[in-house]
Design an enzyme around this catalytic site. Sequence first.
Site, short mmCIF file in Angstrom:
data_model
loop_
_atom_site.label_atom_id
_atom_site.label_comp_id
_atom_site.label_asym_id
_atom_site.label_seq_id
_atom_site.Cartn_x
_atom_site.Cartn_y
_atom_site.Cartn_z
N GLY A 71 42.80 40.75 37.66
CA GLY A 71 42.84 41.54 36.45
C GLY A 71 42.88 40.62 35.25
CB CYS A 72 44.68 40.83 32.02
SG CYS A 72 45.02 39.84 30.56
CG PHE A 73 42.07 35.47 31.79
CD1 PHE A 73 42.68 35.83 30.61
CD2 PHE A 73 40.71 35.19 31.76
CE1 PHE A 73 41.99 35.91 29.43
CE2 PHE A 73 39.99 35.27 30.57
CZ PHE A 73 40.64 35.63 29.41
#
Length: 420
Positions: A24-26
């Site tokens: 997902g969001c890094f």
Amino acid sequence: MTEKHPEMSDMPDVKTDSIVFGMGCFWGAEKRLSEVPGVLDVESGYAGGDDTQAGYYEVLGLEKLIQMGKSNKRNHAEVIKVTFNPALVNLETLMIKFWENHNPTQGDRQGNDVGTNYRSVIYTKSDAQLTLANQTRDTYQTALSKAGLGKITTEIAPLRNYIAAEEYHQDYLKKNPNGYCGLGGTGVAYPSEHSTAKTHPLLNATDLNKTRQLIVFEAEDCPFCAKFKEEVMNTWQSEVPIIATLNPNPPKGWTLEKALFATPTIVLFEDGKEVSRFTGYNGDKERFWKWLGFRLLTPEQRHIAFEQGTEYAFTGSHLDEKRPGTFVDPITGAALFRSDTKFNSGTGWPSFFNPVEGSIVEVVDKSHGMIRTEVRSASSGIHLGHVFDDGPAPTYKRYCINGNVLKFVPDADAQKSTAK
């Protein structure tokens, strides 16, 4: 990019390896994997798409076209490139961390982030890595299935078109902690001796108040969770019951509106369904109580509490209340005034000559062309009324309070005598 480990500069002959994960969001992924001993560097980036050059806004722009059905191109996933010392940490351990620290069953999304760019991925650089990725996936699928979760959707493939993300994305949560910690995943431990995750049981719905219940979703080693517990939960007096859990899932039969993405997240459930949530906490108690107040108070009460409104004289609550007891904040439940300090001022508003010690704060009010002293609740920050110097002895103060933002709690003895 995570600040490089001393080994990378002090010991140039150290053999390193790397693997690329998408969770997902890094931002949260970078934070989670950088905490693993033996990891030397974690870099946020993009990978797995058709473009050989792209940045954050190019990835978002392509995703928008994909969702609109205007592009058939393969988009990049937000990823992290993990560089590690195999002598200090083996690849299986890193893959276990990968599986345990996100939800790999959500398809093209992770928590609140929806799109192919947020898909779960493992991008490998060798056949050995590819084989291990598939093996660990199958092992974790067994654990997820046993826990009642769905099929893993993680893309496992050889790495292609890796691009480092912009500098402002590197170490993002260290630069911008913002009062929350990354969520720990599904709450299901990987079945291995290398797993450090603890399986935390679901809350039992029968132990909760289905009509209205607050649940605080926490994570281990989350300083913001500890701060919320210390500053809010440890002195909880509100009529709404509250409970904390380390499992990121709601009780069986209860539903979240959407997946959690950070801790602490405080969710208000009514009839077993989420109706509102408050994400993150960094000492902003007044913001938290305002959030809860908007769910608990009537429109008239909200106007008084948050907009410095005033009820019409002789129309509010508790004007004639004379029983022994305590008038409390309607949101926090904190004591404000005792009934033995209440007197009939003839003004049309409940009046008191003394508050409970430490219960209020006084603020200069220059509104409406006057200079007055506003009275606010110290616990929630809501507006209560004003204080004047024309009250009775011994204080000679008149705390003129809006009755609609007071809740009266009779003394136990008074309740017993009323019941007889």
